[in-house]
Write a protein that holds these residues in place. Structure first.
Motif, PDB file in Angstrom:
ATOM      1  N   UNK A  37       0.817  -1.212   0.000  1.00 29.25           N
ATOM      2  CA  UNK A  37       0.000   0.000   0.000  1.00 29.25           C
ATOM      3  C   UNK A  37       0.851   1.262   0.000  1.00 29.25           C
ATOM      4  N   UNK A  38       1.974   1.254   0.721  1.00 22.38           N
ATOM      5  CA  UNK A  38       2.826   2.430   0.861  1.00 22.38           C
ATOM      6  C   UNK A  38       4.094   2.346   0.003  1.00 22.38           C
ATOM      7  N   UNK A  39       4.064   1.598  -1.105  1.00 21.02           N
ATOM      8  CA  UNK A  39       5.250   1.516  -1.956  1.00 21.02           C
ATOM      9  C   UNK A  39       5.485   2.865  -2.640  1.00 21.02           C
ATOM     10  N   UNK A  40       6.741   3.138  -3.005  1.00 19.20           N
ATOM     11  CA  UNK A  40       7.105   4.413  -3.610  1.00 19.20           C
ATOM     12  C   UNK A  40       6.537   4.517  -5.018  1.00 19.20           C
ATOM     13  N   UNK A  41       5.892   5.640  -5.294  1.00 24.10           N
ATOM     14  CA  UNK A  41       5.398   5.922  -6.632  1.00 24.10           C
ATOM     15  C   UNK A  41       6.528   6.545  -7.447  1.00 24.10           C
ATOM     16  N   UNK A  42       7.269   7.469  -6.818  1.00 28.64           N
ATOM     17  CA  UNK A  42       8.429   8.111  -7.440  1.00 28.64           C
ATOM     18  C   UNK A  42       9.632   7.830  -6.554  1.00 28.64           C
ATOM     19  N   UNK A  43      10.692   7.319  -7.155  1.00 26.58           N
ATOM     20  CA  UNK A  43      11.942   7.058  -6.436  1.00 26.58           C
ATOM     21  C   UNK A  43      13.073   7.559  -7.326  1.00 26.58           C
ATOM     22  N   UNK A  44      13.464   8.820  -7.140  1.00 27.47           N
ATOM     23  CA  UNK A  44      14.397   9.511  -8.025  1.00 27.47           C
ATOM     24  C   UNK A  44      15.633   9.913  -7.234  1.00 27.47           C
ATOM     25  N   UNK A  45      16.838   9.625  -7.773  1.00 25.04           N
ATOM     26  CA  UNK A  45      18.078   9.949  -7.070  1.00 25.04           C
ATOM     27  C   UNK A  45      19.116  10.469  -8.053  1.00 25.04           C
ATOM     28  N   UNK A  46      19.771  11.558  -7.667  1.00 24.78           N
ATOM     29  CA  UNK A  46      20.954  12.049  -8.365  1.00 24.78           C
ATOM     30  C   UNK A  46      22.094  11.978  -7.359  1.00 24.78           C
ATOM     31  N   UNK A  47      23.143  11.243  -7.683  1.00 25.37           N
ATOM     32  CA  UNK A  47      24.243  11.047  -6.748  1.00 25.37           C
ATOM     33  C   UNK A  47      25.570  11.328  -7.452  1.00 25.37           C
ATOM     34  N   UNK A  48      26.198  12.429  -7.086  1.00 26.22           N
ATOM     35  CA  UNK A  48      27.542  12.754  -7.557  1.00 26.22           C
ATOM     36  C   UNK A  48      28.437  12.617  -6.332  1.00 26.22           C
ATOM     37  N   UNK A  49      29.173  11.536  -6.278  1.00 22.80           N
ATOM     38  CA  UNK A  49      29.922  11.207  -5.061  1.00 22.80           C
ATOM     39  C   UNK A  49      31.030  12.196  -4.750  1.00 22.80           C
ATOM     40  N   UNK A  50      31.785  12.590  -5.763  1.00 20.36           N
ATOM     41  CA  UNK A  50      32.912  13.467  -5.463  1.00 20.36           C
ATOM     42  C   UNK A  50      33.257  14.320  -6.676  1.00 20.36           C
ATOM     43  N   UNK A  51      33.328  15.623  -6.451  1.00 21.93           N
ATOM     44  CA  UNK A  51      33.817  16.569  -7.449  1.00 21.93           C
ATOM     45  C   UNK A  51      35.110  17.143  -6.893  1.00 21.93           C
ATOM     46  N   UNK A  52      36.196  16.955  -7.597  1.00 24.29           N
ATOM     47  CA  UNK A  52      37.503  17.413  -7.120  1.00 24.29           C
ATOM     48  C   UNK A  52      37.956  18.596  -7.970  1.00 24.29           C
ATOM     49  N   UNK A  53      38.005  19.783  -7.346  1.00 26.53           N
ATOM     50  CA  UNK A  53      38.430  21.001  -8.033  1.00 26.53           C
ATOM     51  C   UNK A  53      39.753  21.500  -7.456  1.00 26.53           C
ATOM     52  N   UNK A  54      40.732  20.654  -7.354  1.00 27.85           N
ATOM     53  CA  UNK A  54      42.079  20.886  -6.842  1.00 27.85           C
ATOM     54  C   UNK A  54      42.071  21.314  -5.377  1.00 27.85           C
TER      55      UNK A  54
END
Length: 82
Positions: A37-54
């Protein structure tokens, strides 16, 4: 008669009720009787683990889950703000 006059406070109350409803829905997903009954209708993920800018390392995680608890929370928030 409305108890809350400010529109920004109204949206805040509705958003808070939606977040609490989503958490309640995620809680009910743990039980076999209410899992479907309570299952996810929308399950959206954006995952950027690491951005290295020096000189700076940063990461970004954005996740959105919508379930029946979110809908119940939104309706509750609208009723509270009216």
């Amino acid at each position: 008669m409305s108890f809350i006059k400010s529109s920004s406070v109204r949206w805040g109350v509705i958003l808070l009720c939606m977040i609490l409803g989503t958490w309640l829905g995620l809680f009910f997903q743990r039980f076999p009787a209410t899992e479907a009954l309570f299952s996810n209708v929308v399950d959206f993920t954006i995952d950027i683990r690491q951005i290295d800018l020096i000189m700076i390392r940063a990461g970004l995680l954005f996740a959105m889950k919508i379930n029946l608890g979110t809908l119940i929370g939104a309706i509750t928030g609208i009723v509270i703000t009216r």
